[in-house]
Design an enzyme around this catalytic site. Structure first.
Site, PDB file in Angstrom:
ATOM      1  CB  SER A   1     -67.417 -11.155 -62.399  1.00 55.75           C
ATOM      2  OG  SER A   1     -67.453 -10.883 -63.739  1.00 55.75           O
TER       3      SER A   1
ATOM      4  CB  THR B   1     -70.006 -14.047 -66.979  1.00 59.50           C
ATOM      5  OG1 THR B   1     -71.156 -14.338 -66.583  1.00 59.50           O
ATOM      6  CG2 THR B   1     -68.944 -15.117 -66.920  1.00 59.50           C
TER       7      THR B   1
ATOM      8  CE  LYS C   1     -71.423 -16.858 -63.580  1.00 59.04           C
ATOM      9  NZ  LYS C   1     -71.100 -15.436 -63.694  1.00 59.04           N
TER      10      LYS C   1
ATOM     11  N   GLY D   1     -73.420 -14.528 -70.634  1.00 55.36           N
ATOM     12  CA  GLY D   1     -74.697 -13.888 -71.442  1.00 55.36           C
ATOM     13  C   GLY D   1     -75.877 -14.151 -70.580  1.00 55.36           C
TER      14      GLY D   1
ATOM     15  NE  ARG E   1     -71.188 -10.388 -57.947  1.00 60.12           N
ATOM     16  CZ  ARG E   1     -70.714  -9.448 -57.432  1.00 60.12           C
ATOM     17  NH1 ARG E   1     -70.669  -8.381 -58.284  1.00 60.12           N
ATOM     18  NH2 ARG E   1     -70.367  -9.481 -56.015  1.00 60.12           N
TER      19      ARG E   1
ATOM     20  CG  ASP F   1     -68.037 -14.717 -62.311  1.00 60.06           C
ATOM     21  OD1 ASP F   1     -68.772 -14.133 -61.889  1.00 60.06           O
ATOM     22  OD2 ASP F   1     -68.283 -15.225 -63.453  1.00 60.06           O
TER      23      ASP F   1
ATOM     24  CB  SER G   1     -69.189  -8.043 -67.933  1.00 58.77           C
ATOM     25  OG  SER G   1     -69.587  -8.884 -66.754  1.00 58.77           O
TER      26      SER G   1
ATOM     27  CG  ASP H   1     -67.364  -7.156 -64.772  1.00 52.80           C
ATOM     28  OD1 ASP H   1     -67.741  -8.189 -64.790  1.00 52.80           O
ATOM     29  OD2 ASP H   1     -67.663  -5.970 -65.020  1.00 52.80           O
TER      30      ASP H   1
END
Lengths: 235, 275
Positions: free
Chosen positions: B209, B41, B73, B87, B59, B57, B169, B206
């Site tokens: 994500s 995330t 999300k 999380g 994913r 995002d 992240s 990242d």
């Protein structure tokens, strides 16, 4: 229920097979201000008298008709504080259902759960039955519905019903006036006329409360101004 | 019913911490904890002139695998409040669902629109009570009678109140965009541009994500939820003929045929007598 010293029920049978506490609870309801509900073909209306103990009471602070969910409303006759407990419990039950099934609770289910709570209090230790009858009105996938729940926990679906002081006159009036294809606007007028029948004093937007739900499925309580408009139409 | 001197307290529900010590012990001895679905995330929020913009995002990862390429999300809390969650997916979804339900009851009890600080207090109390075991890192934003608010909520129950926030992240990638471009009194278009740039920074830099950008703009007029506002990772090639696998493509190693008919016996008999 049943914690503290009382594990025995205070509601016990009489020799004739009646539960006297429930009879007395119904008497408490019968002493309360008149409330009524009418189911129309495209909605439901519930209404009640709002007689205040004194002219000094701020009537805007009193809301006898409450929402339980966006599409279910309730009115009571009897002891106000008892109704508040039931309203709180019902709202919580509606939320629990919503969280479990991800959809709004159907009115018949909510009525069943509320009635179950009222029955619990007739068979548990250290508690007394609720001193209110409720009229629950809602519009869900099964169309417009009106239910009455009594202190014993029994519930009925009605086309039109009245509870409280002026019950017999009100019900006779409703029986004469009710028709299956009545629309919501007619139902509101009929409700006002029924309240007017047994009303002591001058009826106005400030001493009655009206709640309606139509096909848009949003329950709302009419403002005193809106009630005055309907009263003017009825004259 | 036997009477005992010790009052029996019925279990109140909630997390029991009894097994946590055993789990850490097992982990030290080399046993592997089962993997749970994390959202990896990048989630962000910022306050602009008229309200709050939240971005995320899409994913969802399970270890090294992308298990959902387009998950949601940004969660609903109230008509005027939304919450992005990073999380463990189950934790973020359930904790926002619970608080959303509690806020409905709170609105009925008070007769007023929900305030962001109410949602904040309900979330942080819950997370603190579970001592970080509920792995939900949230960016909470909304507009109420007191104005626009933005908060970052950490899994252990601490909160920050900020003009712009990032979590997950990809938070460092997104924060670099915010730190260089944020200023006060942004317009809606500028705000949306900065938020999507921040999410894109997370998506491209990242591994946790990826996929699309979701936005949610909250002002005192209302909420605008822009699902898949940007799709910078479209599937560039899909075989027009589809896929067909001819017989013989897969090597057969062994064959075993079990006749089910042997186990079923059909008996002709008399009709049951009716009484």
């Amino acid at each position: 229920m049943g914690d503290s010293q009382y594990s025995f029920s205070l509601t016990t049978f009489s020799p004739s097979g009646k539960l006297v506490q429930i009879e007395y609870a119904l008497m408490a309801v019968g002493a309360g201000q008149t409330s009524l509900g009418i189911k129309a073909s495209n909605g439901v209306v519930i209404a009640t008298e709002k007689k205040l103990p004194s002219i000094l009471v701020d009537e805007a602070s009193i809301n006898k008709i409450q929402s339980l969910t966006p599409n279910i409303g309730v009115v009571y006759s009897g002891m106000g504080p008892d109704s508040r407990v039931l309203v709180r419990k019902s709202r919580k039950q509606a939320q629990t259902y919503q969280r479990l099934y991800q959809e709004p609770i159907p009115l018949s289910q909510l009525v069943r759960e509320t009635a179950a709570v009222m029955q619990e209090f007739t068979q548990s230790g250290g508690v007394r039955p609720f001193g209110v009858s409720l009229l629950m009105a809602g519009f869900d996938d099964n169309g417009p519905q009106l239910y009455q729940v009594d202190p014993s926990g029994s519930y009925f679906s009605w086309k039109a019903s009245a509870i409280g002081k002026n019950v017999s006159n009100a019900k006779t009036f409703l029986e004469k006036r009710y028709s299956d294809d009545m629309e919501l606007e007619d139902a509101i007028h009929t409700a006002i006329l029924t309240l007017k029948e047994g009303f002591e004093g001058q009826i106005s937007g400030k001493n009655i409360e009206i709640g309606i739900i139509d096909e848009k499925r949003v329950f709302k309580v009419l403002t005193p101004a809106e009630v005055e408009d309907y009263l003017a139409e009825v004259e | 019913m036997t009477k005992s001197n010790v009052m029996e307290v019925p279990p109140k529900g909630g997390f029991t911490f009894d097994l946590c010590r055993r789990n850490t012990m097992l982990q030290q001895q080399g046993a592997k904890l089962p993997k749970f679905r994390k959202t990896g995330t990048t989630i962000v929020g910022l306050i602009f002139k008229d309200g709050v913009i939240l971005g995320a995002d899409t994913r969802a990862t399970e270890g090294e695998i992308v298990c959902d390429k387009n998950c949601e999300k940004i969660h609903y809390l109230a008509p005027n409040i939304s919450c992005c969650g990073a999380g463990t997916a189950a934790d973020t979804e359930n904790v926002t669902d619970m608080v959303s339900s509690q806020l409905v009851l709170h609105r009925y009890a008070t007769g007023r629109e929900s305030r962001v600080v109410t949602a904040l207090t309900m979330l942080k109390s819950h997370l603190f009570r579970y001592q970080g075991q509920v792995s939900a890192a949230l960016v909470l934003g909304g507009v109420d009678v007191t104005g626009p608010h933005l908060h970052a909520v950490y899994p252990h129950g601490s909160t920050d109140t900020l003009p712009f926030a990032t979590m997950g992240s990809g938070s460092l990638a997104a924060m670099s965009v915010f730190e260089s471009r944020y200023k006060e009194n942004l317009t809606k278009e500028e705000g949306m541009e900065i938020v999507s740039a921040a999410i894109c920074a997370g998506i491209f830099n990242d591994l946790g994500s990826g996929s699309n950008v979701d936005l949610c703009i909250i002002t005192k007029e209302g909420k605008e939820y822009l699902r898949n506002y940007q799709q910078p990772n479209p599937r560039s090639y899909s075989r027009s003929k589809g896929y067909d696998f001819k017989i013989g493509h897969t090597a057969v190693l062994s064959t075993k045929i079990t006749q089910l008919r042997q186990h079923v016996q059909v008996l002709e008999g008399d009709a049951m007598e009716e009484e």
